[in-house]
Design a protein around this motif. Structure first.
Motif, short mmCIF file in Angstrom:
data_model
loop_
_atom_site.label_atom_id
_atom_site.label_comp_id
_atom_site.label_asym_id
_atom_site.label_seq_id
_atom_site.Cartn_x
_atom_site.Cartn_y
_atom_site.Cartn_z
N MET A 246 0.93 -0.90 0.23
CA MET A 246 0.23 0.09 -0.11
C MET A 246 0.88 1.06 -0.16
SD MET A 246 -2.53 0.80 2.34
CE MET A 246 -3.99 0.31 2.30
N ALA A 247 0.48 2.51 -0.75
CA ALA A 247 1.90 3.14 -1.44
C ALA A 247 0.90 4.34 -0.04
CB ALA A 247 1.82 3.71 -1.93
N LEU A 248 1.98 5.45 0.40
CA LEU A 248 1.82 6.11 0.83
C LEU A 248 1.32 7.45 0.33
CD1 LEU A 248 2.31 7.51 4.42
CD2 LEU A 248 1.39 9.14 3.13
N ILE A 249 0.85 8.58 -0.03
CA ILE A 249 0.67 9.51 -1.04
C ILE A 249 0.27 10.82 -0.42
CG2 ILE A 249 0.03 10.59 -2.69
CD1 ILE A 249 -0.71 7.99 -3.91
N VAL A 250 1.52 12.05 -0.79
CA VAL A 250 0.96 13.38 0.06
C VAL A 250 0.65 14.03 -1.28
CG1 VAL A 250 1.86 14.61 1.03
CG2 VAL A 250 2.92 13.25 1.77
N GLN A 251 -1.06 14.66 -0.48
CA GLN A 251 -1.15 15.81 -2.06
C GLN A 251 -1.32 16.46 -1.20
OE1 GLN A 251 -4.92 13.77 -3.25
NE2 GLN A 251 -3.47 12.50 -4.45
N LYS A 252 -0.81 18.24 -1.81
CA LYS A 252 -1.14 19.21 -1.30
C LYS A 252 -2.23 20.00 -2.60
CE LYS A 252 -0.18 23.41 -1.57
NZ LYS A 252 0.79 24.64 -1.85
N TYR A 253 -3.00 20.83 -1.46
CA TYR A 253 -3.40 22.13 -2.10
C TYR A 253 -3.73 23.25 -2.27
CZ TYR A 253 -5.63 17.15 -4.48
OH TYR A 253 -6.44 16.24 -4.53
N GLY A 254 -3.55 23.55 -3.07
CA GLY A 254 -3.50 25.08 -2.55
C GLY A 254 -4.96 26.30 -2.68
N GLY A 255 -4.64 27.63 -1.98
CA GLY A 255 -5.49 28.03 -2.00
C GLY A 255 -6.57 28.51 -2.71
N SER A 256 -6.71 28.55 -3.91
CA SER A 256 -7.25 28.62 -4.95
C SER A 256 -7.88 27.15 -5.35
CB SER A 256 -7.06 28.91 -5.73
OG SER A 256 -5.77 27.62 -6.68
N SER A 257 -7.60 25.92 -4.82
CA SER A 257 -8.55 24.76 -4.93
C SER A 257 -9.02 24.11 -4.28
CB SER A 257 -7.08 23.47 -4.86
OG SER A 257 -5.55 23.56 -6.41
N VAL A 258 -8.87 25.17 -3.03
CA VAL A 258 -9.92 24.70 -2.29
C VAL A 258 -10.61 26.28 -1.40
CG1 VAL A 258 -8.88 22.88 -0.47
CG2 VAL A 258 -8.20 25.28 -0.47
N GLY A 259 -10.54 27.29 -2.26
CA GLY A 259 -11.61 28.06 -2.65
C GLY A 259 -12.55 28.39 -2.40
N THR A 260 -13.75 27.37 -2.67
CA THR A 260 -14.47 27.48 -2.52
C THR A 260 -15.86 26.22 -1.89
OG1 THR A 260 -15.52 26.72 -4.73
CG2 THR A 260 -15.28 29.41 -4.45
N ILE A 261 -16.64 25.54 -1.53
CA ILE A 261 -16.92 25.16 -0.76
C ILE A 261 -17.32 23.34 -1.92
CG2 ILE A 261 -18.84 23.67 -0.08
CD1 ILE A 261 -17.38 25.17 1.79
N ASP A 262 -17.29 24.31 -3.33
CA ASP A 262 -17.63 23.21 -4.46
C ASP A 262 -16.60 22.22 -4.31
OD1 ASP A 262 -20.29 23.19 -5.01
OD2 ASP A 262 -20.18 24.33 -6.73
N ARG A 263 -14.87 23.37 -4.38
CA ARG A 263 -13.81 23.13 -4.91
C ARG A 263 -13.29 22.37 -3.57
NH1 ARG A 263 -10.17 27.79 -8.13
NH2 ARG A 263 -12.18 27.47 -10.18
N ILE A 264 -13.84 22.48 -2.30
CA ILE A 264 -13.17 21.73 -1.50
C ILE A 264 -13.62 20.17 -1.30
CG2 ILE A 264 -14.05 21.30 0.83
CD1 ILE A 264 -13.34 24.19 1.28
N ARG A 265 -15.32 20.11 -2.27
CA ARG A 265 -15.75 18.68 -2.32
C ARG A 265 -14.94 18.33 -3.69
NH1 ARG A 265 -20.61 18.66 1.11
NH2 ARG A 265 -22.21 20.68 0.28
N ASN A 266 -14.81 18.86 -4.62
CA ASN A 266 -13.82 18.20 -5.53
C ASN A 266 -12.45 17.53 -4.92
OD1 ASN A 266 -12.42 17.73 -8.24
ND2 ASN A 266 -11.40 19.87 -7.33
#
Ligand code: ASP
Ligand code: MG
Length: 408
Positions: free
Chosen positions: A1-21
């Motif tokens: 099982m691999a361990l993956i770190v994913q970073k999301y910047g401010g624009s990627s979590v900028g709205t609730i829709d994007r947070i759901r994405n």
């Protein structure tokens, strides 16, 4: 099982829709059979808003309190993202910098990571949670909150990936990767599939704003291979890793542009030689980041020295140097020029190819573009041009090095 770190910047979590994405992307990665850790920024605009609020209260807010305030931006987004994941039926747990074991030192608002003690995070991953860590923050061994400088979530992600020995670190942002030049300026700019740490560093510090330069330094130091990719699609991004010989086959791999540059020249210097030290000390005390430096002694025995810096620092630089002029000579004076931009070409292949500077300056000259100050490193050549010329300059240089072509 691999361990993956994913970073999301401010624009990627900028709205609730994007947070759901983002929640969906994390769940997809988990369902593919991986352990998943997200490191995220505050929702876009929040950090700026908090800074503005602080300055509404007072002109120079204490940096300790500024850090306490700014760290709340990421605390909001991690909780919201965990709620979104939970709402989709999966287990998620948020971690502030302190909870994730991020131990910092150094100054407020630009703290440095001393070490990370990730046992709680690792336990949560073992227990099947999607872990969501706050970027941009940590605490000292005394429990004092630090933020890591603007764009610091990149650093948090790379450091976390190193601490948990991740198999893969993906930096999700709002562009598909690192391009041969800004695609808004150069229409045929291409995504670069693989870059070396050093190229990425030079590009980050010469205007390509894709990632915080310090985080790239950290990745290089700890050998963290990472991929920069788009959170809104599934396109492969740019992998950043140790240099390979294949990278050297091209002299130039990218063209960076940086706007808002200004120049300060001190002329009429008759003081003895340590004047450069005097000038640079005055600028450093005023916390001004000097970029290019050019010095010369004219035939009349008076020296001149020029510096470039960000336009925002111009006023402070003038103020810092004015008081110094009497020490530099009776005729010493300051000239300033704003409205400049900087064009850089970057590539590890420069070490083994000749004629790179000649090609660059020939193409600019043929286009009738005047160049100013020049600076180089082993793998970068930079020049200033008038701000109004920068886009055309980028296009002609990009073409001169065939960067837009399929086989480039
Ligand atoms: N929220 C912080 C900033 O806006 C950190 C980050 O986004 O990486 O600078
Ligand atoms: Mg960022």
């Amino acid at each position: 099982m691999a361990l993956i770190v994913q970073k999301y910047g401010g624009s990627s979590v900028g709205t609730i829709d994007r947070i759901r994405n983002v929640a969906r992307k994390l769940i997809e990665t988990k369902n593919a059979g991986n352990k998943v850790m997200a490191v995220i920024s505050a929702m876009s605009g929040i950090t700026d808003k908090l800074i503005a609020l602080a300055h509404e209260v007072m002109e120079n807010p204490p940096e300790r309190e500024l850090d306490v305030l700014l760290a709340t931006g990421e605390q909001q987004s991690i909780a919201l993202l965990c709620m979104a994941i939970t709402d989709m039926g999966y287990k998620a747990m948020s971690f502030t910098g302190q909870q994730a074991g991020v131990c910092t030192y150094g100054s407020h608002t630009r703290g440095r990571i001393a070490n990370i003690e990730p046992s709680r995070v690792i336990q949560a991953l073992e227990d099947g949670y999607i872990v969501v860590c706050a970027g941009f923050q940590g605490v000292t061994s005394e429990g004092v909150i630090h933020t890591l400088g603007r764009g610091g979530s990149d650093l948090s992600a790379i450091a976390m990936a190193a601490a948990v020995n991740a198999d893969l670190c993906q930096i999700f942002t709002d562009v598909d990767g690192v391009y041969t030049c800004d695609p808004r300026v150069v229409k045929d700019a291409r995504k670069i599939p693989v870059l070396s740490y050093e190229e990425m560093l030079e590009m980050a510090s010469s205007g390509s704003k894709v990632m915080q330069a310090r985080s790239v330094e950290f990745a290089k130091k700890f050998g963290v291979v990472f991929e920069v990719r788009n959170s809104m699609n599934n396109n492969p991004g740019t992998i950043v890793q140790e240099e390979t010989t294949a990278m050297e086959s091209l002299a130039v791999r990218g063209v960076s542009i940086e706007r808002n540059q200004a120049r300060v020249t001190v002329s009429g210097i008759t003081a003895p030689v340590p004047y450069t030290a005097l000038i640079l000390s005055a600028l450093s005390e005023a916390e001004i980041n000097v970029d290019m430096i050019v010095a010369n002694t004219a035939h009349d025995g008076m020296a001149r020295q020029s510096f470039t810096m960000n336009m925002n620092d111009l006023g402070a630089a003038q103020a810092a140097l004015k008081g110094l002029l009497p020490q530099l000579g009776e005729k010493a004076r300051l000239e300033t020029e704003s409205g400049l931009a900087k064009l850089s070409v970057v590539g590890v292949g420069m070490r083994s190819h000749t004629g790179v500077a000649a090609t660059m300056f020939r193409s600019l000259a043929d286009a009738g573009i005047a160049t100013g100050m020049i600076a180089t490193s082993e793998i970068r050549i930079s020049t200033t041009v008038e701000a109004g010329d920068i886009e055309q300059a980028a296009r002609v240089v990009h073409t001169a090095f065939h960067l837009g072509q399929e086989n480039a």
